[in-house]
Design an enzyme around this catalytic site. Structure first.
Site, PDB file in Angstrom:
ATOM      1  N   ASP A 110      -4.161  -2.282  -1.348  1.00  0.00           N
ATOM      2  CA  ASP A 110      -5.100  -1.308  -0.757  1.00  0.00           C
ATOM      3  C   ASP A 110      -6.305  -2.053  -0.167  1.00  0.00           C
ATOM      4  O   ASP A 110      -6.799  -1.707   0.896  1.00  0.00           O
ATOM      5  CB  ASP A 110      -5.606  -0.334  -1.812  1.00  0.00           C
ATOM      6  CG  ASP A 110      -4.511   0.472  -2.472  1.00  0.00           C
ATOM      7  OD1 ASP A 110      -3.761  -0.101  -3.276  1.00  0.00           O
ATOM      8  OD2 ASP A 110      -4.399   1.670  -2.155  1.00  0.00           O
ATOM      9  N   ASP A 163      -6.036   3.678  -3.734  1.00  0.00           N
ATOM     10  CA  ASP A 163      -6.195   3.357  -5.167  1.00  0.00           C
ATOM     11  C   ASP A 163      -6.349   1.833  -5.328  1.00  0.00           C
ATOM     12  O   ASP A 163      -5.524   1.160  -5.950  1.00  0.00           O
ATOM     13  CB  ASP A 163      -4.992   3.868  -5.978  1.00  0.00           C
ATOM     14  CG  ASP A 163      -3.647   3.310  -5.501  1.00  0.00           C
ATOM     15  OD1 ASP A 163      -2.707   3.262  -6.333  1.00  0.00           O
ATOM     16  OD2 ASP A 163      -3.538   2.907  -4.332  1.00  0.00           O
TER      17      ASP A 163
HETATM   18  O1  RIB Z   1       4.570   1.239  -4.336  1.00  0.00           O
HETATM   19  C1  RIB Z   1       3.548   0.557  -3.685  1.00  0.00           C
HETATM   20  C2  RIB Z   1       2.321   1.405  -3.612  1.00  0.00           C
HETATM   21  O2  RIB Z   1       1.872   1.729  -4.938  1.00  0.00           O
HETATM   22  C3  RIB Z   1       1.141   0.686  -2.958  1.00  0.00           C
HETATM   23  O3  RIB Z   1       0.318   1.616  -2.329  1.00  0.00           O
HETATM   24  C4  RIB Z   1       0.417   0.073  -4.131  1.00  0.00           C
HETATM   25  O4  RIB Z   1      -0.963  -0.156  -3.869  1.00  0.00           O
HETATM   26  C5  RIB Z   1       0.576   1.173  -5.159  1.00  0.00           C
HETATM   27  O5  RIB Z   1      -0.423   2.150  -4.914  1.00  0.00           O
HETATM   28 CA    CA Z   2      -2.018   1.754  -2.961  1.00  0.00          CA
END
Ligand code: RIB
Ligand code: CA
Length: 327
Positions: free
Chosen positions: A17, A12
């Site tokens: 990411d 996401d």
């Molecule tokens: O809690 C951290 C996660 O949530 C990570 O993957 C960040 O990118 C969000 O997706």
């Molecule tokens: Ca993420």
């Protein structure tokens, strides 16, 4: 000659990411088959655009991107744009490459079809597990063939990051997380959970950032741009100088599982009430259920950071080692 490990990255993007995608695309051990996008940090359509921005930076616009679920299975969608910016990349509003769009079929259709035709593919999940839960709902045996599933998400003994007890990915769609964990129990498989217990030790600091820019101006400047918003968020809410970069650790751990130690336990996720999204790790075996997860509990954080810097930005391992030792 070691063959590359085939992976689908479900994510996401999102700032961390994006760093994770950079790590994966810089790792010769991996053959990134495709990127599937799930609603999470940002709505799916923004995630798709951000994936293409990273693929352009990494000169990998050959990789296909699939758009996934636009909302969680049950809950209302709550993004993390307060953390990642309205555009998902720290409100840099970098232009996406023209002429690129997500493929016709959805993420869950692509994952289901690909896993049914191949038995040598793994999944690295960096966001809420909504796409994977849809695959299970389409066919509960579909994940049988997956070689490994590494999920950045959850927390065992660490406090949460979007409630006192819940981590964002599993809080955003707890029903999906529960379905995927319990399907793995049904299939007799184990998910490898890279949660906040280990990712909180992975902090990109201003000092490391300035080193990245020195050894690789283009990629270092990109990272500097997208993390400023994230730095501000971390200072405001957790008084951290720098930012926790969760997702790259999940990719690094996939490549080299010796990066983390952990325990095996039956694990599920709370889907309602005050503790919604909490990861429930039955480490003591109260429920006498076979384990369906490997929970990472410790990490060699300096080793990770050396790999992160060297793989993505290049430079000299000895110099990187001594630079990190000074911090
Ligand atoms: O809690 C951290 C996660 O949530 C990570 O993957 C960040 O990118 C969000 O997706
Ligand atoms: Ca993420």
């Amino acid at each position: 000659m070691n063959t590359k490990q085939k992976v689908i990255i479900d994510c996401d993007p999102g700032i961390d990411d994006s760093l994770a995608l950079m790590y994966a695309l810089s790792s010769k051990e991996l053959d990134v088959m495709a990127i599937t996008i799930v609603c999470g940090n940002v709505p799916v359509e923004l995630g798709v655009q951000n994936a293409f921005k990273v693929l352009q930076l990494m000169d990998r616009l050959d990789i296909k991107v699939y758009a996934g679920e636009t909302k969680p299975l049950v809950r209302e969608f709550v993004s993390a744009q307060d953390t990642h910016g309205m555009d998902g990349l720290g409100e840099t509003y970098i232009e996406a490459p023209k002429g690129y769009a997500a493929e016709e079929i959805s993420a869950s259709e692509y994952i289901e079809q690909t896993l049914k035709l191949n038995d040598d593919i793994s999944i690295i999940a960096l966001g809420p597990l909504t796409n994977l839960a849809k695959v299970v709902q389409q066919d509960k045996y579909a994940l049988k063939n997956v070689v490994r599933l590494v999920s950045m998400g959850g927390n065992y003994k660490s406090f949460g990051n979007c409630s006192p007890v819940a981590e964002y990915n599993y809080w955003c769609d707890p029903d999906a997380a529960k379905i995927v964990y319990e399907n793995f129990a049904f299939l007799g498989k184990k998910i490898e959970m890279v949660g906040l217990d280990v990712t909180r030790d992975i902090v990109l600091t201003p000092s490391i950032l300035s080193y990245l820019k020195r050894i690789n101006k283009e990629k270092g400047s990109f990272v500097e741009k997208i993390v400023q918003f994230y730095f501000d968020f971390h200072w405001e809410y957790e008084k951290i100088i720098g930012c926790v970069i969760n997702d790259p650790l999940a990719v690094a751990y996939f490549v080299d599982p010796t990066l983390c130690n952990g325990i095996e336990a039956y694990t599920t996720v709370e889907t309602e009430g005050l503790c919604l999204g909490q990861t429930i790790v039955d480490a003591m075996g109260f429920w006498k259920k076979d384990s369906n997860a490997v929970i990472c509990t410790s990490v060699y954080s300096t080793y990770f950071m050396e790999e992160f810097v060297y793989r993505i930005f290049g430079g000299n391992r000895k110099e990187i080692h001594s630079m990190l030792a000074q911090l």
